[in-house]
Design a protein around this motif. Structure first.
Motif, PDB file in Angstrom:
ATOM      1  N   TYR A  35      33.902   5.405  47.857  1.00 55.03           N
ATOM      2  CA  TYR A  35      34.331   4.871  49.345  1.00 55.03           C
ATOM      3  C   TYR A  35      33.340   3.878  49.958  1.00 55.03           C
ATOM      4  O   TYR A  35      32.150   3.783  49.450  1.00 55.03           O
ATOM      5  CB  TYR A  35      34.475   5.948  50.234  1.00 55.03           C
ATOM      6  CG  TYR A  35      35.260   7.178  50.137  1.00 55.03           C
ATOM      7  CD1 TYR A  35      36.711   7.050  50.287  1.00 55.03           C
ATOM      8  CD2 TYR A  35      34.971   8.186  49.382  1.00 55.03           C
ATOM      9  CE1 TYR A  35      37.716   8.001  49.964  1.00 55.03           C
ATOM     10  CE2 TYR A  35      35.904   9.361  48.900  1.00 55.03           C
ATOM     11  CZ  TYR A  35      37.131   9.043  49.387  1.00 55.03           C
ATOM     12  OH  TYR A  35      37.982  10.024  48.979  1.00 55.03           O
ATOM     13  N   GLU A  36      33.864   2.746  50.394  1.00 50.60           N
ATOM     14  CA  GLU A  36      32.932   1.691  50.726  1.00 50.60           C
ATOM     15  C   GLU A  36      32.715   2.084  52.217  1.00 50.60           C
ATOM     16  O   GLU A  36      33.268   2.779  53.145  1.00 50.60           O
ATOM     17  CB  GLU A  36      33.634   0.600  51.039  1.00 50.60           C
ATOM     18  CG  GLU A  36      33.022  -0.753  51.323  1.00 50.60           C
ATOM     19  CD  GLU A  36      33.520  -2.140  51.243  1.00 50.60           C
ATOM     20  OE1 GLU A  36      33.369  -2.921  52.086  1.00 50.60           O
ATOM     21  OE2 GLU A  36      34.222  -1.981  50.134  1.00 50.60           O
ATOM     22  N   MET A  37      31.322   2.103  52.400  1.00 51.05           N
ATOM     23  CA  MET A  37      30.518   2.425  53.601  1.00 51.05           C
ATOM     24  C   MET A  37      30.494   1.438  54.737  1.00 51.05           C
ATOM     25  O   MET A  37      30.397   0.095  54.283  1.00 51.05           O
ATOM     26  CB  MET A  37      29.129   2.741  53.493  1.00 51.05           C
ATOM     27  CG  MET A  37      28.820   4.398  52.979  1.00 51.05           C
ATOM     28  SD  MET A  37      27.195   4.638  53.431  1.00 51.05           S
ATOM     29  CE  MET A  37      26.541   4.631  51.934  1.00 51.05           C
ATOM     30  N   ASP A  38      30.768   1.704  55.953  1.00 52.18           N
ATOM     31  CA  ASP A  38      30.807   0.893  56.970  1.00 52.18           C
ATOM     32  C   ASP A  38      29.158   0.607  57.443  1.00 52.18           C
ATOM     33  O   ASP A  38      28.562   1.254  56.974  1.00 52.18           O
ATOM     34  CB  ASP A  38      31.164   1.486  58.265  1.00 52.18           C
ATOM     35  CG  ASP A  38      30.803   2.743  58.577  1.00 52.18           C
ATOM     36  OD1 ASP A  38      30.043   2.818  59.792  1.00 52.18           O
ATOM     37  OD2 ASP A  38      30.989   3.777  58.118  1.00 52.18           O
ATOM     38  N   GLN A  39      28.969  -0.493  57.989  1.00 51.95           N
ATOM     39  CA  GLN A  39      27.552  -0.762  58.353  1.00 51.95           C
ATOM     40  C   GLN A  39      26.566   0.408  58.750  1.00 51.95           C
ATOM     41  O   GLN A  39      25.618   0.546  58.356  1.00 51.95           O
ATOM     42  CB  GLN A  39      27.670  -2.045  59.259  1.00 51.95           C
ATOM     43  CG  GLN A  39      26.104  -2.539  59.356  1.00 51.95           C
ATOM     44  CD  GLN A  39      25.301  -2.907  58.087  1.00 51.95           C
ATOM     45  OE1 GLN A  39      25.894  -3.658  57.304  1.00 51.95           O
ATOM     46  NE2 GLN A  39      23.971  -2.232  57.822  1.00 51.95           N
ATOM     47  N   LEU A  40      27.131   0.856  60.017  1.00 55.74           N
ATOM     48  CA  LEU A  40      26.557   1.758  60.755  1.00 55.74           C
ATOM     49  C   LEU A  40      26.044   3.105  59.473  1.00 55.74           C
ATOM     50  O   LEU A  40      25.053   3.621  59.713  1.00 55.74           O
ATOM     51  CB  LEU A  40      27.267   2.576  61.716  1.00 55.74           C
ATOM     52  CG  LEU A  40      26.584   3.519  62.642  1.00 55.74           C
ATOM     53  CD1 LEU A  40      25.455   3.039  63.116  1.00 55.74           C
ATOM     54  CD2 LEU A  40      27.731   3.967  63.739  1.00 55.74           C
ATOM     55  N   SER A  41      27.118   3.508  58.669  1.00 59.33           N
ATOM     56  CA  SER A  41      26.898   4.420  57.840  1.00 59.33           C
ATOM     57  C   SER A  41      25.835   4.021  56.719  1.00 59.33           C
ATOM     58  O   SER A  41      24.823   5.070  56.444  1.00 59.33           O
ATOM     59  CB  SER A  41      28.127   5.073  57.036  1.00 59.33           C
ATOM     60  OG  SER A  41      29.142   5.753  57.960  1.00 59.33           O
ATOM     61  N   ALA A  42      26.032   3.057  56.423  1.00 58.63           N
ATOM     62  CA  ALA A  42      24.874   2.421  55.625  1.00 58.63           C
ATOM     63  C   ALA A  42      23.573   2.375  56.201  1.00 58.63           C
ATOM     64  O   ALA A  42      22.454   2.735  55.374  1.00 58.63           O
ATOM     65  CB  ALA A  42      25.252   0.930  54.702  1.00 58.63           C
ATOM     66  N   THR A  43      23.396   2.061  57.157  1.00 58.05           N
ATOM     67  CA  THR A  43      22.215   2.146  58.196  1.00 58.05           C
ATOM     68  C   THR A  43      21.625   3.472  58.195  1.00 58.05           C
ATOM     69  O   THR A  43      20.227   3.617  57.695  1.00 58.05           O
ATOM     70  CB  THR A  43      22.260   1.404  59.317  1.00 58.05           C
ATOM     71  OG1 THR A  43      22.867   0.045  59.136  1.00 58.05           O
ATOM     72  CG2 THR A  43      20.874   1.236  60.196  1.00 58.05           C
ATOM     73  N   PHE A  44      22.456   4.413  58.679  1.00 55.51           N
ATOM     74  CA  PHE A  44      21.957   5.696  58.743  1.00 55.51           C
ATOM     75  C   PHE A  44      21.469   6.200  57.236  1.00 55.51           C
ATOM     76  O   PHE A  44      20.446   7.140  57.174  1.00 55.51           O
ATOM     77  CB  PHE A  44      22.934   6.633  59.366  1.00 55.51           C
ATOM     78  CG  PHE A  44      22.973   6.827  60.931  1.00 55.51           C
ATOM     79  CD1 PHE A  44      21.650   7.019  61.430  1.00 55.51           C
ATOM     80  CD2 PHE A  44      24.047   6.254  61.461  1.00 55.51           C
ATOM     81  CE1 PHE A  44      21.841   6.868  62.955  1.00 55.51           C
ATOM     82  CE2 PHE A  44      24.067   6.158  62.970  1.00 55.51           C
ATOM     83  CZ  PHE A  44      22.842   6.482  63.707  1.00 55.51           C
ATOM     84  N   ALA A  45      22.476   5.890  56.384  1.00 57.64           N
ATOM     85  CA  ALA A  45      22.066   6.793  55.048  1.00 57.64           C
ATOM     86  C   ALA A  45      20.648   6.144  54.487  1.00 57.64           C
ATOM     87  O   ALA A  45      19.873   6.623  53.998  1.00 57.64           O
ATOM     88  CB  ALA A  45      23.084   6.333  53.989  1.00 57.64           C
ATOM     89  N   ALA A  46      20.205   4.786  54.904  1.00 59.61           N
ATOM     90  CA  ALA A  46      19.217   4.139  54.517  1.00 59.61           C
ATOM     91  C   ALA A  46      17.963   4.682  55.385  1.00 59.61           C
ATOM     92  O   ALA A  46      16.900   5.221  54.757  1.00 59.61           O
ATOM     93  CB  ALA A  46      18.941   2.637  54.690  1.00 59.61           C
ATOM     94  N   LEU A  47      18.249   5.029  56.398  1.00 62.52           N
ATOM     95  CA  LEU A  47      16.932   5.624  57.421  1.00 62.52           C
ATOM     96  C   LEU A  47      16.864   7.137  57.316  1.00 62.52           C
ATOM     97  O   LEU A  47      16.045   7.672  57.594  1.00 62.52           O
ATOM     98  CB  LEU A  47      17.408   5.523  58.802  1.00 62.52           C
ATOM     99  CG  LEU A  47      17.485   4.091  59.065  1.00 62.52           C
ATOM    100  CD1 LEU A  47      18.090   3.939  60.745  1.00 62.52           C
ATOM    101  CD2 LEU A  47      16.074   3.175  59.318  1.00 62.52           C
ATOM    102  N   ALA A  48      17.711   7.678  56.373  1.00 63.89           N
ATOM    103  CA  ALA A  48      17.594   9.174  56.223  1.00 63.89           C
ATOM    104  C   ALA A  48      16.586   9.514  55.289  1.00 63.89           C
ATOM    105  O   ALA A  48      15.998  10.722  55.288  1.00 63.89           O
ATOM    106  CB  ALA A  48      19.017   9.621  55.648  1.00 63.89           C
ATOM    107  N   ASP A  49      15.908   8.687  54.413  1.00 67.44           N
ATOM    108  CA  ASP A  49      14.725   8.775  53.694  1.00 67.44           C
ATOM    109  C   ASP A  49      13.641   8.443  54.460  1.00 67.44           C
ATOM    110  O   ASP A  49      13.237   7.389  54.807  1.00 67.44           O
ATOM    111  CB  ASP A  49      15.023   7.995  52.632  1.00 67.44           C
ATOM    112  CG  ASP A  49      13.878   8.684  51.555  1.00 67.44           C
ATOM    113  OD1 ASP A  49      12.861   7.976  51.714  1.00 67.44           O
ATOM    114  OD2 ASP A  49      14.212   9.582  50.600  1.00 67.44           O
ATOM    115  N   PRO A  50      12.476   9.560  54.367  1.00 67.21           N
ATOM    116  CA  PRO A  50      11.119   9.117  54.897  1.00 67.21           C
ATOM    117  C   PRO A  50      10.322   8.003  54.349  1.00 67.21           C
ATOM    118  O   PRO A  50       9.931   7.251  54.883  1.00 67.21           O
ATOM    119  CB  PRO A  50      10.591  10.412  54.881  1.00 67.21           C
ATOM    120  CG  PRO A  50      11.195  11.419  54.074  1.00 67.21           C
ATOM    121  CD  PRO A  50      12.476  10.675  53.859  1.00 67.21           C
TER     122      PRO A  50
END
Length: 112
Positions: free
Chosen positions: A4-19
Motif C-alpha cells: 500500500y502506498e502511504m500518505d504523507q502523514l502516515s509516512a511522517t508518523f512512521a518515520a517519527l515512531a523510531d527514537p
C-alpha cells in the motif's frame, strides 16, 4: 504480499515512531551533518544508520546534498507542518478537557 502506498502523514508518523530517527532529526536542527557525524552517538552499524536515513528521506524529513565526496544530510521540516495541522484538530478537545479540570479544581478548592 500487497503493498500500500502511504500518505504523507502516515509516512511522517512512521518515520517519527523510531527514537533513533527522532534523535537524528533533533541533531539536524543544529545544522547539516554527514552520515558519520549522525552515526557517532549510536551503537549501531553503518548500514543500520543508512536505513534510518532512507526512511527519513523517503518521508521527506531530510534531504541529502553532495559536496565533493561528502553527502551531508539536512532537515526538511515541511512534512511536520502536516502533523501540526492534524494535531491542531484536537486542540478543542484538549482545551475543553483542561477547562473541565480547572472547573473541578476550583470547585474542590471552594469546598475546602
Amino acid at each position: 504480499m500487497v503493498r500500500y502506498e502511504m500518505d504523507q502523514l502516515s509516512a511522517t508518523f512512521a518515520a517519527l515512531a523510531d527514537p533513533t530517527r527522532r534523535a537524528i532529526l533533533a541533531r539536524l536542527t543544529e545544522g547539516p551533518a554527514t552520515v558519520k557525524e549522525l552515526s557517532e552517538p549510536f551503537d549501531i552499524s553503518g548500514p543500520a544508520i543508512s536505513k534510518h536515513l532512507r526512511v527519513l528521506e523517503k518521508a521527506g524529513l531530510i534531504t541529502r546534498g553532495r559536496e565533493a565526496q561528502w553527502r551531508p544530510c539536512q532537515l526538511d521540516a515541511t512534512p511536520l507542518r502536516e502533523v501540526t495541522v492534524w494535531a491542531e484538530n484536537y486542540r478543542r478537545f484538549w482545551d475543553a478537557s483542561y477547562a473541565r479540570l480547572d472547573a473541578l479544581l476550583t470547585e474542590m478548592k471552594e469546598k475546602d
